[in-house]
Motif scaffolding. Sequence first.
Motif, PDB file in Angstrom:
ATOM      1  N   VAL A   1       0.812  -1.211   0.000  1.00 37.70           N
ATOM      2  CA  VAL A   1       0.000   0.000   0.000  1.00 37.70           C
ATOM      3  C   VAL A   1       0.851   1.269   0.000  1.00 37.70           C
ATOM      4  O   VAL A   1       0.376   2.326  -0.434  1.00 37.70           O
ATOM      5  CB  VAL A   1      -0.972   0.029   1.202  1.00 37.70           C
ATOM      6  CG1 VAL A   1      -1.983  -1.087   1.103  1.00 37.70           C
ATOM      7  CG2 VAL A   1      -0.215  -0.046   2.519  1.00 37.70           C
ATOM      8  N   ALA A   2       2.096   1.190   0.481  1.00 38.69           N
ATOM      9  CA  ALA A   2       2.912   2.404   0.580  1.00 38.69           C
ATOM     10  C   ALA A   2       3.173   3.018  -0.784  1.00 38.69           C
ATOM     11  O   ALA A   2       3.477   4.200  -0.870  1.00 38.69           O
ATOM     12  CB  ALA A   2       4.239   2.102   1.279  1.00 38.69           C
ATOM     13  N   GLY A   3       3.054   2.240  -1.837  1.00 35.63           N
ATOM     14  CA  GLY A   3       3.300   2.779  -3.165  1.00 35.63           C
ATOM     15  C   GLY A   3       2.100   3.426  -3.820  1.00 35.63           C
ATOM     16  O   GLY A   3       2.197   3.923  -4.943  1.00 35.63           O
ATOM     17  N   LEU A   4       0.946   3.435  -3.140  1.00 38.58           N
ATOM     18  CA  LEU A   4      -0.266   3.988  -3.735  1.00 38.58           C
ATOM     19  C   LEU A   4      -0.343   5.495  -3.524  1.00 38.58           C
ATOM     20  O   LEU A   4       0.068   6.010  -2.480  1.00 38.58           O
ATOM     21  CB  LEU A   4      -1.506   3.335  -3.118  1.00 38.58           C
ATOM     22  CG  LEU A   4      -1.694   1.838  -3.385  1.00 38.58           C
ATOM     23  CD1 LEU A   4      -2.944   1.334  -2.678  1.00 38.58           C
ATOM     24  CD2 LEU A   4      -1.767   1.547  -4.873  1.00 38.58           C
ATOM     25  N   PRO A   5      -0.907   6.222  -4.482  1.00 37.70           N
ATOM     26  CA  PRO A   5      -1.092   7.664  -4.313  1.00 37.70           C
ATOM     27  C   PRO A   5      -2.025   7.979  -3.150  1.00 37.70           C
ATOM     28  O   PRO A   5      -2.897   7.183  -2.803  1.00 37.70           O
ATOM     29  CB  PRO A   5      -1.712   8.110  -5.651  1.00 37.70           C
ATOM     30  CG  PRO A   5      -1.416   7.013  -6.606  1.00 37.70           C
ATOM     31  CD  PRO A   5      -1.352   5.752  -5.809  1.00 37.70           C
ATOM     32  N   ARG A   6      -1.855   9.167  -2.566  1.00 36.05           N
ATOM     33  CA  ARG A   6      -2.663   9.565  -1.412  1.00 36.05           C
ATOM     34  C   ARG A   6      -4.153   9.570  -1.728  1.00 36.05           C
ATOM     35  O   ARG A   6      -4.981   9.181  -0.904  1.00 36.05           O
ATOM     36  CB  ARG A   6      -2.214  10.946  -0.925  1.00 36.05           C
ATOM     37  CG  ARG A   6      -2.933  11.427   0.327  1.00 36.05           C
ATOM     38  CD  ARG A   6      -2.377  12.757   0.780  1.00 36.05           C
ATOM     39  NE  ARG A   6      -0.986  12.630   1.168  1.00 36.05           N
ATOM     40  CZ  ARG A   6      -0.591  12.261   2.386  1.00 36.05           C
ATOM     41  NH1 ARG A   6      -1.488  11.968   3.304  1.00 36.05           N
ATOM     42  NH2 ARG A   6       0.690  12.186   2.672  1.00 36.05           N
ATOM     43  N   GLU A   7      -4.506  10.004  -2.955  1.00 41.09           N
ATOM     44  CA  GLU A   7      -5.930  10.060  -3.294  1.00 41.09           C
ATOM     45  C   GLU A   7      -6.546   8.665  -3.372  1.00 41.09           C
ATOM     46  O   GLU A   7      -7.749   8.495  -3.141  1.00 41.09           O
ATOM     47  CB  GLU A   7      -6.145  10.808  -4.614  1.00 41.09           C
ATOM     48  CG  GLU A   7      -5.467  10.195  -5.833  1.00 41.09           C
ATOM     49  CD  GLU A   7      -4.050  10.721  -6.045  1.00 41.09           C
ATOM     50  OE1 GLU A   7      -3.551  10.595  -7.183  1.00 41.09           O
ATOM     51  OE2 GLU A   7      -3.461  11.255  -5.082  1.00 41.09           O
ATOM     52  N   VAL A   8      -5.735   7.662  -3.707  1.00 40.74           N
ATOM     53  CA  VAL A   8      -6.227   6.287  -3.706  1.00 40.74           C
ATOM     54  C   VAL A   8      -6.374   5.786  -2.275  1.00 40.74           C
ATOM     55  O   VAL A   8      -7.381   5.175  -1.909  1.00 40.74           O
ATOM     56  CB  VAL A   8      -5.281   5.369  -4.506  1.00 40.74           C
ATOM     57  CG1 VAL A   8      -5.689   3.903  -4.355  1.00 40.74           C
ATOM     58  CG2 VAL A   8      -5.277   5.762  -5.981  1.00 40.74           C
ATOM     59  N   LEU A   9      -5.373   6.050  -1.447  1.00 40.68           N
ATOM     60  CA  LEU A   9      -5.414   5.589  -0.057  1.00 40.68           C
ATOM     61  C   LEU A   9      -6.609   6.149   0.696  1.00 40.68           C
ATOM     62  O   LEU A   9      -7.145   5.501   1.598  1.00 40.68           O
ATOM     63  CB  LEU A   9      -4.118   5.980   0.660  1.00 40.68           C
ATOM     64  CG  LEU A   9      -2.883   5.149   0.297  1.00 40.68           C
ATOM     65  CD1 LEU A   9      -1.631   5.753   0.910  1.00 40.68           C
ATOM     66  CD2 LEU A   9      -3.054   3.712   0.752  1.00 40.68           C
ATOM     67  N   SER A  10      -7.058   7.351   0.337  1.00 41.37           N
ATOM     68  CA  SER A  10      -8.194   7.946   1.038  1.00 41.37           C
ATOM     69  C   SER A  10      -9.495   7.210   0.756  1.00 41.37           C
ATOM     70  O   SER A  10     -10.455   7.356   1.505  1.00 41.37           O
ATOM     71  CB  SER A  10      -8.345   9.426   0.639  1.00 41.37           C
ATOM     72  OG  SER A  10      -8.715   9.533  -0.722  1.00 41.37           O
ATOM     73  N   GLY A  11      -9.528   6.394  -0.301  1.00 37.15           N
ATOM     74  CA  GLY A  11     -10.748   5.682  -0.657  1.00 37.15           C
ATOM     75  C   GLY A  11     -10.747   4.217  -0.309  1.00 37.15           C
ATOM     76  O   GLY A  11     -11.692   3.495  -0.650  1.00 37.15           O
ATOM     77  N   VAL A  12      -9.695   3.745   0.369  1.00 35.62           N
ATOM     78  CA  VAL A  12      -9.613   2.326   0.715  1.00 35.62           C
ATOM     79  C   VAL A  12      -9.241   2.157   2.177  1.00 35.62           C
ATOM     80  O   VAL A  12      -8.782   3.089   2.836  1.00 35.62           O
ATOM     81  CB  VAL A  12      -8.574   1.593  -0.167  1.00 35.62           C
ATOM     82  CG1 VAL A  12      -8.945   1.685  -1.641  1.00 35.62           C
ATOM     83  CG2 VAL A  12      -7.161   2.132   0.067  1.00 35.62           C
ATOM     84  N   GLU A  13      -9.457   0.957   2.673  1.00 37.15           N
ATOM     85  CA  GLU A  13      -8.955   0.541   3.982  1.00 37.15           C
ATOM     86  C   GLU A  13      -7.981  -0.609   3.750  1.00 37.15           C
ATOM     87  O   GLU A  13      -8.060  -1.302   2.724  1.00 37.15           O
ATOM     88  CB  GLU A  13     -10.099   0.114   4.890  1.00 37.15           C
ATOM     89  CG  GLU A  13     -11.071   1.249   5.212  1.00 37.15           C
ATOM     90  CD  GLU A  13     -12.162   0.802   6.172  1.00 37.15           C
ATOM     91  OE1 GLU A  13     -11.841   0.573   7.354  1.00 37.15           O
ATOM     92  OE2 GLU A  13     -13.316   0.683   5.723  1.00 37.15           O
ATOM     93  N   HIS A  14      -7.086  -0.824   4.712  1.00 38.70           N
ATOM     94  CA  HIS A  14      -6.094  -1.877   4.499  1.00 38.70           C
ATOM     95  C   HIS A  14      -5.600  -2.423   5.828  1.00 38.70           C
ATOM     96  O   HIS A  14      -5.690  -1.761   6.864  1.00 38.70           O
ATOM     97  CB  HIS A  14      -4.914  -1.348   3.682  1.00 38.70           C
ATOM     98  CG  HIS A  14      -4.276  -0.110   4.229  1.00 38.70           C
ATOM     99  ND1 HIS A  14      -3.273  -0.154   5.172  1.00 38.70           N
ATOM    100  CD2 HIS A  14      -4.511   1.202   3.986  1.00 38.70           C
ATOM    101  CE1 HIS A  14      -2.901   1.074   5.472  1.00 38.70           C
ATOM    102  NE2 HIS A  14      -3.636   1.922   4.780  1.00 38.70           N
ATOM    103  N   ARG A  15      -5.082  -3.630   5.768  1.00 38.48           N
ATOM    104  CA  ARG A  15      -4.516  -4.276   6.946  1.00 38.48           C
ATOM    105  C   ARG A  15      -3.304  -5.088   6.517  1.00 38.48           C
ATOM    106  O   ARG A  15      -3.373  -5.860   5.557  1.00 38.48           O
ATOM    107  CB  ARG A  15      -5.542  -5.200   7.610  1.00 38.48           C
ATOM    108  CG  ARG A  15      -5.007  -5.912   8.861  1.00 38.48           C
ATOM    109  CD  ARG A  15      -6.042  -6.807   9.494  1.00 38.48           C
ATOM    110  NE  ARG A  15      -7.196  -6.059   9.944  1.00 38.48           N
ATOM    111  CZ  ARG A  15      -8.277  -6.615  10.506  1.00 38.48           C
ATOM    112  NH1 ARG A  15      -8.335  -7.924  10.650  1.00 38.48           N
ATOM    113  NH2 ARG A  15      -9.282  -5.862  10.894  1.00 38.48           N
TER     114      ARG A  15
END
Length: 326
Positions: free
Chosen positions: A151-165
């Motif tokens: 997940v660290a490689g994803l853009p911030r705008e993508v991270l704001s729309g997902v959850e992760h573990r």
Amino acid sequence: MPSDLPPRLLRSFVAVAEELHFTRAAARLFVAQQALSRDVRALEREVRAVLFVRSTRRVALTPEGERLLPYARRVLAAHDELAAAFVRGDAAGVRPLAVDVAAPVSTGQRVLDAAREAAPDVEFVARYYSGLTGAAADLLAGRLDVAFGRVAGLPREVLSGVEHRLVRLERVAVVLPAAHHLAGLPEVPLAALAGETLYAGAGNPGTVEWTDYARALFAGRGIELAAPFPKIEGEREFARVVRGRGWSVLATEVFIGIEDMVLRPLTDPVPLSPVSMVWRRGLHHAGLSALLGAADALAEAGHWRERPPETWLPQEDEPLPRARRV
């Protein structure tokens, strides 16, 4: 231990425990950092224990926090499953759950297999896209429900729309032609790869997070990244191209076998690749709860989330807890 802990407090605790960073945890939960800190303090009062050691430089779990974490995850998984069971229509689990596991030989596939066994009434539809950057676009568009990757490689705008573990810290390896001079070693020191050129997906827009990981790992070590190449579809075609070009390939310990090539773990230091389960924010589905439960059970049984000493992660993936020396 109180019998009526609000799930909100447990969610705040789990987010901080997984991020080990209050600002990132607050962004993940879409709450103010002050509100998150209040929730953590409230939980500490409820359980009568200090859960985190905080300083200006780092956040770490206390032994009490480490003990609480697996219980909190199970409680939240049960709470999410209960909520999903009473959501009307397709979201309750009537429709199939689309899951991208990246490859048939992968951590994601193992989690999916375990979830299918635990929830036989849920229809999971597997997809093999190999690349979280590419899968993330489908997650946000609703064409995909769950994916696995860094997940660290994803853009911030993508991270704001997902959850992760975080599910697993996979050991990174190199795939070498059988005739390569390093192929006879049981493990390959990173320094021995100086002057080598390794393929790491450059040119594939769906695996940008892996190519970025490779750049960080190769920096200052004299290892070259193979020039961009068109996206390679399918394991058979990948094996054909790799063998034909004589490439060495940056991979992880969980990787397909390729004829006339060998997989050797890297060492000195040992690079780790974080694999997280990622899902669309707000998703409610019985299959999601089954996947989360399966991921946690496999991670706990296999010590997948433990970080041994003398290991390496890109700065973007820090901080992650290290296992204690024995």
